[in-house]
Design a protein around this motif. Structure first.
Motif, short mmCIF file in Angstrom:
data_model
loop_
_atom_site.label_atom_id
_atom_site.label_comp_id
_atom_site.label_asym_id
_atom_site.label_seq_id
_atom_site.Cartn_x
_atom_site.Cartn_y
_atom_site.Cartn_z
N PHE A 1 50.79 32.57 32.29
CA PHE A 1 50.65 31.14 32.04
C PHE A 1 49.39 30.59 32.70
O PHE A 1 48.72 29.72 32.15
CB PHE A 1 51.88 30.39 32.56
CG PHE A 1 51.95 28.96 32.10
CD1 PHE A 1 52.52 28.66 30.87
CD2 PHE A 1 51.44 27.94 32.87
CE1 PHE A 1 52.57 27.35 30.43
CE2 PHE A 1 51.47 26.63 32.42
CZ PHE A 1 52.05 26.34 31.20
N SER A 2 49.05 31.11 33.86
CA SER A 2 47.89 30.59 34.58
C SER A 2 46.57 30.99 33.92
O SER A 2 45.53 30.42 34.22
CB SER A 2 47.91 31.07 36.03
OG SER A 2 47.64 32.45 36.06
N GLU A 3 46.61 32.00 33.06
CA GLU A 3 45.43 32.51 32.35
C GLU A 3 44.34 32.95 33.32
O GLU A 3 43.16 32.86 33.03
CB GLU A 3 44.85 31.44 31.41
CG GLU A 3 45.82 31.05 30.31
CD GLU A 3 45.27 29.94 29.42
OE1 GLU A 3 44.09 29.56 29.60
OE2 GLU A 3 46.01 29.46 28.56
N LEU A 4 44.76 33.42 34.49
CA LEU A 4 43.75 33.82 35.47
C LEU A 4 43.29 35.25 35.28
O LEU A 4 42.23 35.63 35.77
CB LEU A 4 44.31 33.64 36.89
CG LEU A 4 44.29 32.20 37.37
CD1 LEU A 4 45.12 32.04 38.62
CD2 LEU A 4 42.87 31.73 37.64
N GLY A 5 44.10 36.04 34.58
CA GLY A 5 43.70 37.41 34.27
C GLY A 5 43.38 38.21 35.51
O GLY A 5 44.17 38.25 36.46
N ILE B 1 42.02 32.94 46.87
CA ILE B 1 41.93 31.70 46.11
C ILE B 1 40.86 30.74 46.61
O ILE B 1 40.58 29.75 45.97
CB ILE B 1 43.28 30.98 45.97
CG1 ILE B 1 43.83 30.57 47.32
CG2 ILE B 1 44.29 31.81 45.23
CD1 ILE B 1 44.97 29.60 47.16
N ARG B 2 40.25 31.04 47.76
CA ARG B 2 39.13 30.18 48.14
C ARG B 2 37.95 30.35 47.19
O ARG B 2 37.05 29.53 47.15
CB ARG B 2 38.71 30.44 49.59
CG ARG B 2 38.09 31.79 49.85
CD ARG B 2 37.78 31.99 51.32
NE ARG B 2 38.15 33.31 51.78
CZ ARG B 2 37.41 34.42 51.56
NH1 ARG B 2 36.27 34.32 50.91
NH2 ARG B 2 37.82 35.58 51.97
N GLY C 1 51.37 25.02 50.56
CA GLY C 1 51.50 26.30 51.22
C GLY C 1 50.52 27.35 50.73
O GLY C 1 50.59 28.49 51.15
N PHE C 2 49.62 26.99 49.87
CA PHE C 2 48.58 27.94 49.44
C PHE C 2 47.70 28.25 50.63
O PHE C 2 47.34 27.37 51.41
CB PHE C 2 47.70 27.32 48.35
CG PHE C 2 48.20 27.60 46.96
CD1 PHE C 2 49.47 28.07 46.74
CD2 PHE C 2 47.38 27.37 45.86
CE1 PHE C 2 49.93 28.32 45.46
CE2 PHE C 2 47.83 27.62 44.58
CZ PHE C 2 49.11 28.09 44.37
N HIS C 3 47.39 29.52 50.78
CA HIS C 3 46.53 29.91 51.88
C HIS C 3 45.22 30.45 51.31
O HIS C 3 45.23 31.42 50.55
CB HIS C 3 47.23 30.98 52.72
CG HIS C 3 46.62 31.15 54.07
ND1 HIS C 3 45.33 31.56 54.22
CD2 HIS C 3 47.10 30.94 55.32
CE1 HIS C 3 45.05 31.61 55.51
NE2 HIS C 3 46.11 31.23 56.20
N PRO C 4 44.09 29.84 51.63
CA PRO C 4 42.83 30.17 50.95
C PRO C 4 42.40 31.63 51.08
O PRO C 4 41.74 32.15 50.20
CB PRO C 4 41.80 29.25 51.62
CG PRO C 4 42.47 28.70 52.81
CD PRO C 4 43.92 28.72 52.55
N ASP C 5 42.80 32.30 52.19
CA ASP C 5 42.31 33.67 52.39
C ASP C 5 43.10 34.72 51.64
O ASP C 5 42.69 35.87 51.54
CB ASP C 5 42.32 34.01 53.88
CG ASP C 5 41.21 33.30 54.62
OD1 ASP C 5 40.18 33.05 53.99
OD2 ASP C 5 41.38 32.98 55.81
N PHE C 6 44.27 34.32 51.11
CA PHE C 6 45.09 35.32 50.43
C PHE C 6 44.82 35.28 48.93
O PHE C 6 44.30 34.30 48.39
CB PHE C 6 46.57 35.07 50.72
CG PHE C 6 46.96 35.40 52.12
CD1 PHE C 6 47.27 36.70 52.47
CD2 PHE C 6 46.99 34.42 53.09
CE1 PHE C 6 47.61 37.02 53.78
CE2 PHE C 6 47.33 34.73 54.41
CZ PHE C 6 47.65 36.04 54.74
N SER C 7 45.19 36.34 48.26
CA SER C 7 44.93 36.44 46.83
C SER C 7 45.88 35.53 46.04
O SER C 7 46.88 35.04 46.57
CB SER C 7 45.11 37.87 46.36
OG SER C 7 46.48 38.18 46.30
N GLY C 8 45.53 35.31 44.79
CA GLY C 8 46.37 34.49 43.93
C GLY C 8 47.78 35.03 43.86
O GLY C 8 48.76 34.29 43.94
N ARG C 9 47.89 36.36 43.77
CA ARG C 9 49.20 36.99 43.66
C ARG C 9 50.04 36.71 44.90
O ARG C 9 51.21 36.33 44.82
CB ARG C 9 49.04 38.49 43.44
CG ARG C 9 50.28 39.20 42.98
CD ARG C 9 50.03 40.69 42.91
NE ARG C 9 49.04 41.05 41.91
CZ ARG C 9 49.31 41.30 40.62
NH1 ARG C 9 50.55 41.19 40.20
NH2 ARG C 9 48.36 41.62 39.77
#
Lengths: 257, 251
Positions: free
Chosen positions: B142-146, B153-154, B107-115
């Motif tokens: 936990f993801s260490e994405l900062g 996310i693309r 369900g991840f959508h590439p155009d939306f942000s990580g949050r």
């Protein structure tokens, strides 16, 4: 019961799924949600020109006659046409995670309902501009919308699950919907049908739903409540049957997709 | 109810009895009605038995590894446990909330942000908004994405994508976790972090079923191992013992 509990647990997913479908529809277009208005308006314009001027239909205030039925019909039409692809379009997540699959048809019908409610602004505006206004009969409107929602959901359950097995349905349904449109008194009045065929026409649930919309909004009279409650019972039965079919089919979705 | 359950450590939370699963493998599948009618003779299919008469009981708090060569039915068994597919015969009973890390980022959508994708992904796991709000800081940490968390996310690298997906799944707070060889991506540091997190969850009394080809990870995490061979359980017991047998066979 288990279904309702699960749907409640997954309500956040149901919400995001409706939102995604509702917003995603016009995502790449410039005018965005405005298409919810423009589309029916243009369509209306076409019919309002063709029928009174070219086909010479003798109905007083034909545009208003049309507005109150065409927009509800569009709601039904869009729901049914999209229902055939709801499961197939989500094959990615179906194969990956478990969630109540019922969410997919439910969000299809609900996002179209939202779209319909937005388009209803056109109906209300047109009713005031034309001077017809809104009468007390409007209180019956929510019952009719509910009835249509249940009927659409039942069909959506059936079509979305069966299309996974028989992909032809997708193409067949779009033709069938055109026929269904002309067999339903959207552009005309049911009384224009010869009395000997009327009984056959009355078997079509959409005849009663569309007629009820016209009674409430155009003629501003109470719809035939006996028919409406009979329909409500029938549609709930159909919904149970649709859910039963969906339930039978959903077990193999992940393998068939 | 919940209290009683946690008191009784020996409660069986996963009970698989006499489960068999076969897939129909079509050589050239007729998908439409037309094809079905014209090529009715072409619908040759082969029945492939993937799992045969599996019996398995997993108790609360156990960490069980499924091992076996490719094609031995490990992933199919996990899919059956998550109810993505259903068995042809036999029954599966699950007690408690189950989350699977079969394929990360559903369900991840590439155009939306990580949050935003955290919300999408976590909602598929059955969390509601307040529950996600409560966990979001843990997930991001936990993801260490900062600061990358607000980028679409693309633009992520595959490692970042994996870290985000794993961070969501591990923070769903399920009673039972199914994990399918998902650590293969990610660098050494993140792999160790995941293993330590899983060890931590284990000490909290979560039940885990873990599929891996990394015998080190299995030894690190699991007390009990089940060796699947050609759709049947070949060995079930203490990890060291099962792995020894398994490696002997593989060699």
């Amino acid at each position: 019961m288990k279904l309702f509990k699960e749907l409640y647990q997954y309500r956040e997913f149901l919400k995001t799924s409706i939102r995604k479908e509702f917003r995603g529809k016009y995502k790449k277009s410039f005018l965005g949600v405005l298409w919810s208005f423009i589309n029916p308006l243009l369509q209306l314009l076409v019919y309002a020109l063709v029928f009174p001027f070219i086909m010479r239909v003798q109905v007083e205030n034909y545009t208003m006659f049309l507005v109150v039925t065409l927009i509800p019909w569009n709601f039904f039409n869009a729901t049914v046409c999209q229902s055939t692809s709801t499961i197939i379009a989500s094959s990615g997540i179906i194969k990956k995670v478990y969630f109540p699959r019922e969410i997919l048809p439910i969000s299809n019908v609900t996002s179209n309902l939202l779209n319909f409610l937005i388009s209803c602004i056109i109906i209300v505006a047109a009713l005031f501009i034309s001077g017809i206004g809104i009468g007390p009969s409007i209180i019956y409107l929510p019952i009719i919308v509910l009835l249509q929602y249940i009927f659409s959901l039942a069909i959506s359950f059936i079509l979305s699950s069966i299309t996974v097995y028989i992909r032809d349905l997708e193409y067949f349904v779009s033709v069938l919907m055109m026929l269904w449109f002309y067999l339903t008194p959207v552009l005309y009045e049911i009384t224009m049908i010869p009395a000997k065929f009327r009984a056959i026409f009355n078997l079509n649930p959409m005849v009663h739903i569309i007629t009820a919309y016209r009674d409430i909004l155009y003629y501003q009279k109470t719809p035939d409540m006996l028919v409406i409650f009979g329909m409500l019972g029938g549609c709930i039965l159909l919904l149970v049957l649709g859910y039963f079919i969906f339930n039978k089919c959903e077990k193999k979705f992940a393998e068939e997709l | 109810m919940i209290l009683r359950k946690s008191k009784n450590k020996d409660d069986v939370v996963i009970k698989v009895s006499h489960v068999s699963k076969h897939f129909n493998v079509y050589y050239d599948k007729a998908n439409t009605l037309k094809e079905r009618m014209i090529f009715f003779n072409r619908n040759k299919k082969e029945v492939r038995n993937v799992l045969q008469d599996i019996n398995l009981e997993i108790k609360k708090g156990e960490t069980v590894a499924l091992i076996g060569v490719n094609g031995s039915g490990k992933s199919t068994l996990l899919k059956l446990l998550t109810k993505i597919i259903y068995p042809n015969s036999g029954t599966i009973e699950i007690k408690g909330k189950l989350t699977s890390l079969l394929e990360l980022g559903a369900g991840f959508h590439p155009d939306f942000s990580g949050r935003e994708n955290i919300y999408f992904n976590a909602s598929i796991f059955g969390l509601n908004k307040t529950q996600i709000d409560k966990r979001i800081d843990d997930i991001i940490a936990f993801s260490e994405l900062g600061e990358y968390i607000d980028n679409p996310i693309r633009t992520y690298s595959s490692g970042m994508y994996m870290r985000l997906a794993f961070a969501v799944a591990i923070n769903v707070d399920a009673d039972i976790l199914l994990i399918d060889e998902v650590l293969a991506v990610g660098d050494q540091h993140f792999q160790e972090k995941c293993l330590n997190k899983m060890k931590e969850l284990k000490s909290e009394g979560k039940t885990m079923v873990f599929v891996s080809h990394s015998m080190d990870a299995v030894k690190f995490l699991c007390d009990r191992s089940v060796w699947l061979y050609n759709g049947k359980i070949r060995e079930d017991g203490n990890t060291d013992k099962v792995i020894k047998e398994y490696l002997k066979e593989c060699a």
